[in-house]
Write an enzyme that holds these catalytic residues in place. Structure first.
Site, short mmCIF file in Angstrom:
data_model
loop_
_atom_site.label_atom_id
_atom_site.label_comp_id
_atom_site.label_asym_id
_atom_site.label_seq_id
_atom_site.Cartn_x
_atom_site.Cartn_y
_atom_site.Cartn_z
N LEU A 13 13.71 6.18 -32.11
CA LEU A 13 13.63 5.61 -33.46
C LEU A 13 14.04 6.64 -34.50
O LEU A 13 14.74 6.32 -35.46
CB LEU A 13 12.22 5.08 -33.73
CG LEU A 13 11.68 4.05 -32.74
CD1 LEU A 13 10.45 3.34 -33.31
CD2 LEU A 13 12.72 3.03 -32.34
N ASP A 32 10.95 18.28 -34.33
CA ASP A 32 10.60 17.72 -33.02
C ASP A 32 10.23 18.90 -32.13
O ASP A 32 10.56 20.05 -32.43
CB ASP A 32 11.81 16.95 -32.43
CG ASP A 32 11.39 15.94 -31.37
OD1 ASP A 32 11.42 14.72 -31.66
OD2 ASP A 32 11.03 16.36 -30.25
N GLY A 71 6.64 11.38 -34.58
CA GLY A 71 6.51 12.18 -33.36
C GLY A 71 5.24 11.85 -32.60
O GLY A 71 4.17 11.69 -33.21
N ILE A 73 3.65 11.40 -28.09
CA ILE A 73 3.93 10.95 -26.73
C ILE A 73 3.86 9.44 -26.77
O ILE A 73 2.88 8.86 -27.26
CB ILE A 73 2.92 11.55 -25.74
CG1 ILE A 73 3.21 13.03 -25.59
CG2 ILE A 73 2.99 10.83 -24.39
CD1 ILE A 73 2.33 13.76 -24.62
N SER A 110 1.21 1.25 -34.02
CA SER A 110 1.70 0.42 -32.91
C SER A 110 0.85 -0.83 -32.74
O SER A 110 -0.35 -0.83 -33.08
CB SER A 110 1.66 1.25 -31.62
OG SER A 110 1.84 0.42 -30.50
N TYR A 135 -3.46 5.55 -25.71
CA TYR A 135 -2.32 5.60 -26.65
C TYR A 135 -2.63 4.76 -27.89
O TYR A 135 -2.45 5.22 -29.03
CB TYR A 135 -1.07 5.10 -25.92
CG TYR A 135 0.14 4.86 -26.80
CD1 TYR A 135 0.88 5.92 -27.31
CD2 TYR A 135 0.56 3.57 -27.11
CE1 TYR A 135 1.99 5.70 -28.11
CE2 TYR A 135 1.67 3.33 -27.89
CZ TYR A 135 2.38 4.40 -28.40
OH TYR A 135 3.48 4.18 -29.19
N SER A 164 7.96 -4.03 -30.80
CA SER A 164 8.90 -3.50 -29.78
C SER A 164 10.25 -3.22 -30.41
O SER A 164 11.05 -4.14 -30.57
CB SER A 164 9.14 -4.51 -28.65
OG SER A 164 7.96 -5.04 -28.17
#
Ligand SMILES: NC(=O)c1ccc[n+]([C@@H]2O[C@H](COP(=O)([O-])OP(=O)(O)OC[C@H]3O[C@@H](n4cnc5c(N)ncnc54)[C@H](O)[C@@H]3O)[C@@H](O)[C@H]2O)c1
Length: 278
Positions: A13, A32, A71, A73, A110, A135, A164
């Site tokens: 993204l 990053d 940023g 995981i 998310s 997560y 998504s």
């Protein structure tokens, strides 16, 4: 605007956001944990840093007006793996932002913050958190962190609960797709809306089958243009038989809702790495 900081700049993204963000400010500081993000755009600089290390993150935010925090995981994983980048990393961004007088943080939250809601519930942005794993829990933590820093310290934030942002290749994605153009529009609105306080918005395109309600975030002026219905005939023809007892098919979080805590959700999905080359 003088300076925007983009975290996760090497990510999929991030690769689509770098160019439009570089045009919204004098300096885009992209960062990053990887050491190379390709050719830099005009006005862009790059610094390698680990989100989990405050001494690496804090100097980057000096003089920044806003941070676009992408940023992380990006998968379900054991808590110990997510703790540094996804939990401590968020704290480092908000605390460093506060100390440097940053005005606003735009955060990639998310759907997995609310992934255990059944899909038949058309959920708004104000439903209680219901994460589908560690997560998602990190996304809940960061949304609460953002609300607390707004209410106690006046640091604004917009939390984009992305569904998504990936190619449409399964029936769930007919509802959850966020196109890259709509992602850019959403992030742009989160930046250029004059006041936002603490705001949550879903990151989803204008899909006929959209399963969430963005009415509370309407003031951002985000009006998505793309619609996954154009892929419906092909996707449905190729889909395996539906199973109404499978949480992966029945819950907002999709496969993340059915995997064990700490086990990869992405391994159940076919996400194509179509990041933009700079
Ligand atoms: N792609 C989606 O559909 C989707 C959906 C919901 C939320 N999101 C969120 O959007 C953001 C970007 O997702 P993406 O799809 O581009 O994922 P990605 O994995 O391509 O990008 C994430 C980036 O974060 C970097 N990163 C990981 N650990 C780090 C650390 N310790 N320090 C610094 N950088 C680190 C990675 O190197 C990577 O470049 C993430 O926060 C993700 O949770 C994405």
């Amino acid at each position: 605007m003088k300076k925007i900081v983009l975290t996760g700049a090497a990510g999929r993204l991030g690769s689509y956001l770098r160019e439009p963000l570089s045009k919204m400010c004098d300096t885009l500081l992209s960062t990053d944990i990887v050491d190379d993000i390709g050719t830099l755009y005009e006005g862009e600089t790059f610094v390698q840093a680990d989100l989990a290390q405050m001494d690496e993150i804090k100097p980057l935010l000096e003089g920044a007006d806003m941070v676009v925090h992408f940023g992380a995981i990006v998968d379900e994983a054991p808590f110990e793996q997510l703790w540094g980048p996804n939990f401590v990393g968020s704290y480092n961004i908000w605390e460093a932002g506060y100390r440097h007088g940053v005005r606003r943080i735009v955060y990639a939250s998310s759907i997995h913050a609310v992934g255990m809601y059944p899909r038949r519930e058309f959920i708004g942005t104000d439903v209680a958190h219901r994460p589908d794993g560690f997560y998602g829990l990190a996304k809940c933590f960061t949304e609460d962190l953002g609300r607390m820093y707004w209410e106690k310290r006046g640091l604004e934030s917009v939390h984009l609960r992305i569904l998504s942002a990936a190619q449409v290749n399964n029936p769930r994605a007919l509802g959850t797709w966020l196109s890259y153009d709509d992602l850019i529009q959403l992030v742009t609105r989160a930046i250029d809306t004059p006041t936002v306080g603490f705001t949550v918005a879903y990151g989803v395109s204008n899909n006929d089958r959209c399963p969430v309600d963005n009415a509370n975030a309407s003031f951002l002026g985000y009006r998505p243009k793309d619609n996954a219905e154009e892929f419906a005939e092909k996707v449905l023809a190729e889909a395996p038989e539906a199973d109404p007892t499978d949480p992966a098919q029945m819950c907002h979080g999709g496969p993340f809702a059915s995997v064990d805590l700490g086990s990869s959700g992405l391994a159940q999905m076919n996400v194509v790495d179509d990041r933009k080359k700079s």
